[in-house]
Design a protein around this motif. Structure first.
Motif, mmCIF file in Angstrom:
data_model
loop_
_atom_site.group_PDB
_atom_site.id
_atom_site.type_symbol
_atom_site.label_atom_id
_atom_site.label_comp_id
_atom_site.label_asym_id
_atom_site.label_seq_id
_atom_site.Cartn_x
_atom_site.Cartn_y
_atom_site.Cartn_z
ATOM 1 N N LYS A 183 36.643 5.892 2.209
ATOM 2 C CA LYS A 183 37.935 6.339 2.711
ATOM 3 C C LYS A 183 37.756 7.722 3.329
ATOM 4 O O LYS A 183 37.269 8.645 2.674
ATOM 5 N N THR A 184 38.163 7.852 4.586
ATOM 6 C CA THR A 184 37.935 9.093 5.329
ATOM 7 C C THR A 184 39.258 9.610 5.872
ATOM 8 O O THR A 184 40.089 8.837 6.358
ATOM 9 N N THR A 185 39.462 10.908 5.792
ATOM 10 C CA THR A 185 40.724 11.491 6.239
ATOM 11 C C THR A 185 40.496 12.864 6.860
ATOM 12 O O THR A 185 39.539 13.565 6.515
ATOM 13 N N LEU A 186 41.416 13.239 7.773
ATOM 14 C CA LEU A 186 41.431 14.588 8.331
ATOM 15 C C LEU A 186 42.398 15.492 7.567
ATOM 16 O O LEU A 186 42.464 16.691 7.839
ATOM 17 N N ARG A 187 43.138 14.902 6.634
ATOM 18 C CA ARG A 187 44.060 15.705 5.832
ATOM 19 C C ARG A 187 43.285 16.511 4.787
ATOM 20 O O ARG A 187 42.144 16.203 4.460
ATOM 21 N N SER A 188 43.941 17.512 4.228
ATOM 22 C CA SER A 188 43.287 18.334 3.206
ATOM 23 C C SER A 188 43.320 17.669 1.836
ATOM 24 O O SER A 188 42.575 18.065 0.934
ATOM 25 N N ALA A 189 44.193 16.672 1.674
ATOM 26 C CA ALA A 189 44.318 15.971 0.396
ATOM 27 C C ALA A 189 43.567 14.646 0.446
ATOM 28 O O ALA A 189 43.538 13.967 1.476
ATOM 29 N N ARG A 190 42.975 14.276 -0.685
ATOM 30 C CA ARG A 190 42.266 12.989 -0.777
ATOM 31 C C ARG A 190 43.267 11.876 -1.103
ATOM 32 O O ARG A 190 43.231 11.264 -2.162
ATOM 33 N N GLN A 191 44.151 11.622 -0.165
ATOM 34 C CA GLN A 191 45.149 10.577 -0.360
ATOM 35 C C GLN A 191 44.781 9.396 0.534
ATOM 36 O O GLN A 191 44.706 9.519 1.755
ATOM 37 N N HIS A 192 44.573 8.244 -0.094
ATOM 38 C CA HIS A 192 44.103 7.069 0.637
ATOM 39 C C HIS A 192 44.903 5.836 0.228
ATOM 40 O O HIS A 192 45.507 5.794 -0.847
ATOM 41 N N ARG A 193 44.853 4.820 1.078
ATOM 42 C CA ARG A 193 45.532 3.547 0.784
ATOM 43 C C ARG A 193 44.503 2.528 0.312
ATOM 44 O O ARG A 193 43.436 2.371 0.910
ATOM 45 N N PHE A 194 44.857 1.816 -0.754
ATOM 46 C CA PHE A 194 43.982 0.798 -1.337
ATOM 47 C C PHE A 194 44.747 -0.499 -1.503
ATOM 48 O O PHE A 194 45.981 -0.526 -1.541
ATOM 49 N N SER A 195 44.001 -1.570 -1.642
ATOM 50 C CA SER A 195 44.580 -2.816 -2.138
ATOM 51 C C SER A 195 44.202 -2.937 -3.610
ATOM 52 O O SER A 195 43.155 -2.424 -4.043
ATOM 53 N N LEU A 196 45.055 -3.591 -4.370
ATOM 54 C CA LEU A 196 44.766 -3.763 -5.792
ATOM 55 C C LEU A 196 43.463 -4.540 -5.979
ATOM 56 O O LEU A 196 42.687 -4.256 -6.900
ATOM 57 N N GLU A 197 43.205 -5.519 -5.084
ATOM 58 C CA GLU A 197 41.997 -6.330 -5.195
ATOM 59 C C GLU A 197 40.736 -5.504 -4.985
ATOM 60 O O GLU A 197 39.663 -5.839 -5.502
ATOM 61 N N GLN A 198 40.840 -4.415 -4.204
ATOM 62 C CA GLN A 198 39.667 -3.567 -4.002
ATOM 63 C C GLN A 198 39.266 -2.853 -5.285
ATOM 64 O O GLN A 198 38.077 -2.796 -5.629
ATOM 65 N N LEU A 199 40.234 -2.313 -5.977
ATOM 66 C CA LEU A 199 39.926 -1.504 -7.158
ATOM 67 C C LEU A 199 39.823 -2.326 -8.440
ATOM 68 O O LEU A 199 39.205 -1.881 -9.410
ATOM 69 N N ARG A 200 40.418 -3.512 -8.445
ATOM 70 C CA ARG A 200 40.334 -4.395 -9.611
ATOM 71 C C ARG A 200 39.928 -5.800 -9.155
ATOM 72 O O ARG A 200 40.738 -6.740 -9.184
ATOM 73 N N PRO A 201 38.705 -5.973 -8.713
ATOM 74 C CA PRO A 201 38.266 -7.293 -8.236
ATOM 75 C C PRO A 201 38.203 -8.291 -9.380
ATOM 76 O O PRO A 201 37.942 -7.939 -10.528
ATOM 77 N N ASN A 202 38.442 -9.550 -9.044
ATOM 78 C CA ASN A 202 38.350 -10.604 -10.054
ATOM 79 C C ASN A 202 36.905 -10.847 -10.471
ATOM 80 O O ASN A 202 36.619 -11.236 -11.601
ATOM 81 N N ALA A 203 35.978 -10.626 -9.544
ATOM 82 C CA ALA A 203 34.560 -10.863 -9.832
ATOM 83 C C ALA A 203 33.994 -9.747 -10.693
ATOM 84 O O ALA A 203 34.555 -8.646 -10.792
ATOM 85 N N ASP A 204 32.867 -10.041 -11.342
ATOM 86 C CA ASP A 204 32.167 -9.047 -12.150
ATOM 87 C C ASP A 204 31.381 -8.155 -11.196
ATOM 88 O O ASP A 204 30.199 -8.370 -10.933
ATOM 89 N N LEU A 205 32.060 -7.154 -10.662
ATOM 90 C CA LEU A 205 31.498 -6.337 -9.593
ATOM 91 C C LEU A 205 31.763 -4.869 -9.867
ATOM 92 O O LEU A 205 32.894 -4.473 -10.159
ATOM 93 N N ARG A 206 30.732 -4.058 -9.782
ATOM 94 C CA ARG A 206 30.873 -2.608 -9.927
ATOM 95 C C ARG A 206 31.309 -2.037 -8.589
ATOM 96 O O ARG A 206 30.664 -2.264 -7.562
ATOM 97 N N VAL A 207 32.426 -1.324 -8.563
ATOM 98 C CA VAL A 207 32.982 -0.807 -7.312
ATOM 99 C C VAL A 207 33.084 0.713 -7.393
ATOM 100 O O VAL A 207 33.550 1.273 -8.388
ATOM 101 N N TYR A 208 32.651 1.357 -6.312
ATOM 102 C CA TYR A 208 32.780 2.813 -6.180
ATOM 103 C C TYR A 208 33.561 3.129 -4.923
ATOM 104 O O TYR A 208 33.568 2.351 -3.951
ATOM 105 N N VAL A 209 34.226 4.275 -4.934
ATOM 106 C CA VAL A 209 34.989 4.747 -3.787
ATOM 107 C C VAL A 209 34.421 6.090 -3.357
ATOM 108 O O VAL A 209 34.293 7.014 -4.178
ATOM 109 N N ALA A 210 34.077 6.201 -2.081
ATOM 110 C CA ALA A 210 33.646 7.476 -1.511
ATOM 111 C C ALA A 210 34.798 8.027 -0.679
ATOM 112 O O ALA A 210 35.233 7.400 0.288
#
Length: 331
Positions: A183-210
């Protein structure tokens, strides 16, 4: 290589030339590069025989098979013959640069198939990439951030292989051990949009956010500069061609026309990496009718992974030992 040869031909184009003006491509048997009086480039393939392929007229690209044509050479002599003729109907230098690089990757690598049928197949694929760049600023910024992750990886080739092929993929990078969403932004705050499926996948998957904070600077780098850096660093021709085509799918064929120049913040202030399991998400009842939930999340003040873990994740060098996540928090 082809673009530089094209520029040299354009510089030497003779006055009152009534034919294509060109030269044989060094080290590529049976290939000629030429241009017309309007500066439009042509790649010519010497033909041994006509296999009956019908001509193609596509978005900005045309192919004529078994075409009789004359080429004026740099020494003033002329050459006549039968060729497969690939041309670009666009005189924008940035588009010409992209077009010639695509032709170079398709037909000038060792063992490339240059038959009329292969030319048709390759040009059909190349034509699909000729879509305009989305003018939405966030799309250009997002592509810049993903390319920055690739070019700064310890194993750049592995990062390029892990990079998603579509702008609509759920995650931007997928490795054997984890997925990484950038997630990349020009704002000074780290405010980003996500889908619930991205952060809580049904599969056994390790997920990181940069999360990447950028700033617009006259002395910054354009998207095209990052593309060229990574392209030059990739040694494998197949990987290089695949990477370049991914850039065009995500940024459009006129990505080289973007004048936006960006830069990371000094030191380690730009990039923070978070374990998705530790990030708060909306709480939904199991089996309920609500789906495809999207939400904005401010990552400021939330704890990311340790600096050592961040380096391992962003290195793409095969490490599989990361910080243990804390318990997820709901909101």
């Amino acid at each position: 290589m082809l673009f530089e040869a094209y520029q040299e031909l354009a510089r030497r184009f003779p006055d009152a030339c009534q034919h294509l003006f060109g030269s044989k491509i060094d080290g590529a048997h049976g290939l000629w590069l030429s241009l017309d009086a309007q500066g439009q480039p042509y790649l010519l393939f010497e033909m041994a025989e006509d296999d009956g392929q019908p001509d193609l007229k596509l978005k900005a690209v045309e192919v004529r098979f078994a075409c009789l044509c004359d080429i004026q050479l740099q020494d003033g002599s002329a050459l006549s013959g039968t060729y497969t003729l690939v041309s670009l109907t666009n005189d924008d230098p940035d588009i010409i640069r992209v077009f010639l690089r695509l032709l170079e990757e398709a037909f000038m690598i060792p063992g490339a198939d240059r038959s009329a049928a292969a030319v048709r197949d390759q040009i059909l694929t190349i034509s699909d990439l000729f879509t305009p760049l989305n003018d939405d600023l966030k799309d250009v910024v997002g592509l810049w951030g993903e390319l920055h992750i690739v070019r700064t990886a310890q194993d750049l080739a592995a990062a390029a292989r892990a990079w998603s092929t579509s702008a609509h993929s759920r995650y931007d990078f997928m490795t054997e051990h984890f997925a990484l969403e950038v997630k990349t932004t020009l704002r000074s705050a780290r405010q980003h949009r996500f889908s619930l499926e991205q952060l809580r996948p049904n599969a056994d998957l390790r997920v990181y956010v940069a999360s990447i904070l950028l700033t617009e600077l006259p002395g910054g780098e354009s998207v095209s500069a990052l593309i060229d850096q990574i392209y030059a660093a990739l040694e494998d021709p197949e990987s290089r061609a695949r990477f370049f085509r991914q850039c065009l799918r995500k940024g459009g064929v006129d990505v080289y026309g973007s004048e936006l120049r960006l830069s990371t913040l000094p030191g380690d202030a730009s990039i923070a990496v978070f374990d998705a399991d530790t990030l708060p998400v909306p709480s939904l009842e199991g089996g309920g009718p609500i789906s495809k939930v999207r939400f904005d999340l401010d990552l400021g003040g939330l704890e990311g992974v340790t600096p050592a873990a961040r380096c391992r994740i962003l290195s793409f060098n095969g490490f599989n030992v990361f910080d243990q996540p804390s318990s997820p928090r709901n909101m």
